[in-house]
Design a protein around this motif. Structure first.
Motif, PDB file in Angstrom:
ATOM      1  N   GLY A  25     -31.559  61.532 -32.675  1.00  0.00           N
ATOM      2  CA  GLY A  25     -31.616  61.946 -34.339  1.00  0.00           C
ATOM      3  C   GLY A  25     -31.377  63.448 -34.281  1.00  0.00           C
ATOM      4  O   GLY A  25     -30.953  64.141 -33.321  1.00  0.00           O
ATOM      5  N   ALA A  26     -31.416  64.088 -35.473  1.00  0.00           N
ATOM      6  CA  ALA A  26     -31.627  65.354 -35.457  1.00  0.00           C
ATOM      7  C   ALA A  26     -32.400  66.260 -34.730  1.00  0.00           C
ATOM      8  O   ALA A  26     -32.158  67.158 -34.184  1.00  0.00           O
ATOM      9  CB  ALA A  26     -31.676  65.781 -36.935  1.00  0.00           C
ATOM     10  N   ASP A  27     -33.735  65.837 -34.646  1.00  0.00           N
ATOM     11  CA  ASP A  27     -34.982  66.399 -33.834  1.00  0.00           C
ATOM     12  C   ASP A  27     -35.541  65.610 -32.873  1.00  0.00           C
ATOM     13  O   ASP A  27     -36.460  65.702 -32.676  1.00  0.00           O
ATOM     14  CB  ASP A  27     -35.734  66.909 -34.535  1.00  0.00           C
ATOM     15  N   SER A  28     -34.808  64.464 -32.330  1.00  0.00           N
ATOM     16  CA  SER A  28     -35.550  63.479 -31.721  1.00  0.00           C
ATOM     17  C   SER A  28     -34.555  62.741 -30.648  1.00  0.00           C
ATOM     18  O   SER A  28     -33.372  62.770 -31.119  1.00  0.00           O
ATOM     19  CB  SER A  28     -36.410  62.388 -32.458  1.00  0.00           C
ATOM     20  N   TRP A  29     -35.184  62.313 -29.562  1.00  0.00           N
ATOM     21  CA  TRP A  29     -34.306  61.483 -28.611  1.00  0.00           C
ATOM     22  C   TRP A  29     -34.939  60.292 -28.222  1.00  0.00           C
ATOM     23  O   TRP A  29     -36.420  60.200 -27.980  1.00  0.00           O
ATOM     24  CB  TRP A  29     -34.042  62.121 -27.355  1.00  0.00           C
ATOM     25  N   ALA A  54     -39.163  67.025 -31.806  1.00  0.00           N
ATOM     26  CA  ALA A  54     -39.592  68.248 -32.441  1.00  0.00           C
ATOM     27  C   ALA A  54     -40.006  68.056 -33.726  1.00  0.00           C
ATOM     28  O   ALA A  54     -40.405  69.135 -34.628  1.00  0.00           O
ATOM     29  CB  ALA A  54     -38.271  69.044 -32.176  1.00  0.00           C
ATOM     30  N   GLU A  55     -39.864  66.811 -34.342  1.00  0.00           N
ATOM     31  CA  GLU A  55     -40.407  66.932 -35.774  1.00  0.00           C
ATOM     32  C   GLU A  55     -42.268  66.835 -35.930  1.00  0.00           C
ATOM     33  O   GLU A  55     -42.800  66.471 -34.874  1.00  0.00           O
ATOM     34  CB  GLU A  55     -39.773  65.232 -36.258  1.00  0.00           C
ATOM     35  N   PRO A  56     -42.381  67.447 -37.228  1.00  0.00           N
ATOM     36  CA  PRO A  56     -43.756  67.427 -37.323  1.00  0.00           C
ATOM     37  C   PRO A  56     -44.503  66.271 -37.503  1.00  0.00           C
ATOM     38  O   PRO A  56     -45.933  66.096 -37.002  1.00  0.00           O
ATOM     39  CB  PRO A  56     -43.863  68.356 -38.399  1.00  0.00           C
ATOM     40  N   THR A  57     -43.886  65.354 -37.783  1.00  0.00           N
ATOM     41  CA  THR A  57     -44.689  63.938 -37.774  1.00  0.00           C
ATOM     42  C   THR A  57     -43.697  62.648 -37.436  1.00  0.00           C
ATOM     43  O   THR A  57     -42.469  62.949 -37.715  1.00  0.00           O
ATOM     44  CB  THR A  57     -45.235  63.638 -39.246  1.00  0.00           C
ATOM     45  N   LEU A  77     -43.136  66.826 -28.684  1.00  0.00           N
ATOM     46  CA  LEU A  77     -43.982  65.942 -28.014  1.00  0.00           C
ATOM     47  C   LEU A  77     -43.276  64.699 -27.478  1.00  0.00           C
ATOM     48  O   LEU A  77     -42.274  64.448 -28.130  1.00  0.00           O
ATOM     49  CB  LEU A  77     -44.928  65.166 -29.501  1.00  0.00           C
ATOM     50  N   LEU A  78     -43.798  64.513 -26.415  1.00  0.00           N
ATOM     51  CA  LEU A  78     -43.013  63.363 -25.599  1.00  0.00           C
ATOM     52  C   LEU A  78     -43.992  61.970 -25.497  1.00  0.00           C
ATOM     53  O   LEU A  78     -45.352  62.046 -25.194  1.00  0.00           O
ATOM     54  CB  LEU A  78     -43.014  63.745 -24.136  1.00  0.00           C
ATOM     55  N   VAL A  79     -43.545  61.035 -26.072  1.00  0.00           N
ATOM     56  CA  VAL A  79     -44.261  59.830 -25.993  1.00  0.00           C
ATOM     57  C   VAL A  79     -43.798  58.853 -25.049  1.00  0.00           C
ATOM     58  O   VAL A  79     -42.651  58.493 -24.883  1.00  0.00           O
ATOM     59  CB  VAL A  79     -44.245  58.995 -27.274  1.00  0.00           C
ATOM     60  N   LEU A  80     -44.496  58.440 -23.769  1.00  0.00           N
ATOM     61  CA  LEU A  80     -43.876  57.549 -22.879  1.00  0.00           C
ATOM     62  C   LEU A  80     -44.590  56.341 -22.538  1.00  0.00           C
ATOM     63  O   LEU A  80     -45.720  56.349 -22.779  1.00  0.00           O
ATOM     64  CB  LEU A  80     -44.354  58.520 -21.462  1.00  0.00           C
ATOM     65  N   THR A  81     -43.918  55.250 -22.634  1.00  0.00           N
ATOM     66  CA  THR A  81     -44.434  53.949 -22.656  1.00  0.00           C
ATOM     67  C   THR A  81     -44.244  53.229 -21.337  1.00  0.00           C
ATOM     68  O   THR A  81     -43.222  53.648 -20.733  1.00  0.00           O
ATOM     69  CB  THR A  81     -44.011  52.914 -23.633  1.00  0.00           C
ATOM     70  N   HIS A  82     -45.331  52.582 -20.889  1.00  0.00           N
ATOM     71  CA  HIS A  82     -45.147  51.911 -19.663  1.00  0.00           C
ATOM     72  C   HIS A  82     -45.412  50.180 -19.847  1.00  0.00           C
ATOM     73  O   HIS A  82     -46.291  49.862 -20.514  1.00  0.00           O
ATOM     74  CB  HIS A  82     -46.353  52.205 -18.767  1.00  0.00           C
ATOM     75  N   GLU A  83     -44.444  49.434 -19.172  1.00  0.00           N
ATOM     76  CA  GLU A  83     -44.565  48.178 -19.221  1.00  0.00           C
ATOM     77  C   GLU A  83     -45.945  47.640 -18.437  1.00  0.00           C
ATOM     78  O   GLU A  83     -46.235  48.347 -17.472  1.00  0.00           O
ATOM     79  CB  GLU A  83     -43.264  47.290 -18.728  1.00  0.00           C
ATOM     80  N   SER A  84     -46.470  46.611 -18.804  1.00  0.00           N
ATOM     81  CA  SER A  84     -47.683  46.297 -18.057  1.00  0.00           C
ATOM     82  C   SER A  84     -47.034  45.381 -16.820  1.00  0.00           C
ATOM     83  O   SER A  84     -46.267  44.551 -17.142  1.00  0.00           O
ATOM     84  CB  SER A  84     -48.553  45.167 -18.923  1.00  0.00           C
ATOM     85  N   ARG A  85     -47.518  45.901 -15.707  1.00  0.00           N
ATOM     86  CA  ARG A  85     -46.936  45.354 -14.404  1.00  0.00           C
ATOM     87  C   ARG A  85     -47.893  44.688 -13.604  1.00  0.00           C
ATOM     88  O   ARG A  85     -48.990  44.656 -13.630  1.00  0.00           O
ATOM     89  CB  ARG A  85     -46.201  46.344 -13.547  1.00  0.00           C
TER      90      ARG A  85
END
Length: 85
Positions: A25-29, A54-57, A77-85
């Motif tokens: 997006g404009a300010d996100s990946w 980089a978006e505020p919300t 802000l980085l949001v990282l997800t992990h599958e339950s293994r």
């Protein structure tokens, strides 16, 4: 597996060999870590998906099936997800 380096901010281009771009997006990946090339900067384990904004919300319409880690740089802000293994 090498740690995802965010010490000087996150540069998507510096990690393009190991991460796959899913959506931009404009300010996100939204990226995936298909070969477990990188470790999560928060917990040190391999992560499945990475959302960088980089978006505020930001609003998410669904939750992953496993743990969520957050990491902050000066501008993102980085949001990282992990599958339950």
């Amino acid at each position: 597996m090498q740690p995802l380096d965010i010490d000087d901010g996150f540069d998507v281009h510096a990690h393009r060999d190991g991460l796959k771009l899913l959506k931009q997006g404009a300010d996100s990946w939204h990226l995936s870590n298909p070969d477990d090339e990188y470790a999560c900067p928060a917990c040190g384990r391999a992560f499945d998906r990475l959302f960088v904004s980089a978006e505020p919300t930001v609003t998410f319409n669904s939750a992953p099936n496993g743990p969520i880690c957050l990491a902050r740089t000066d501008g993102e802000l980085l949001v990282l997800t992990h599958e339950s293994r």
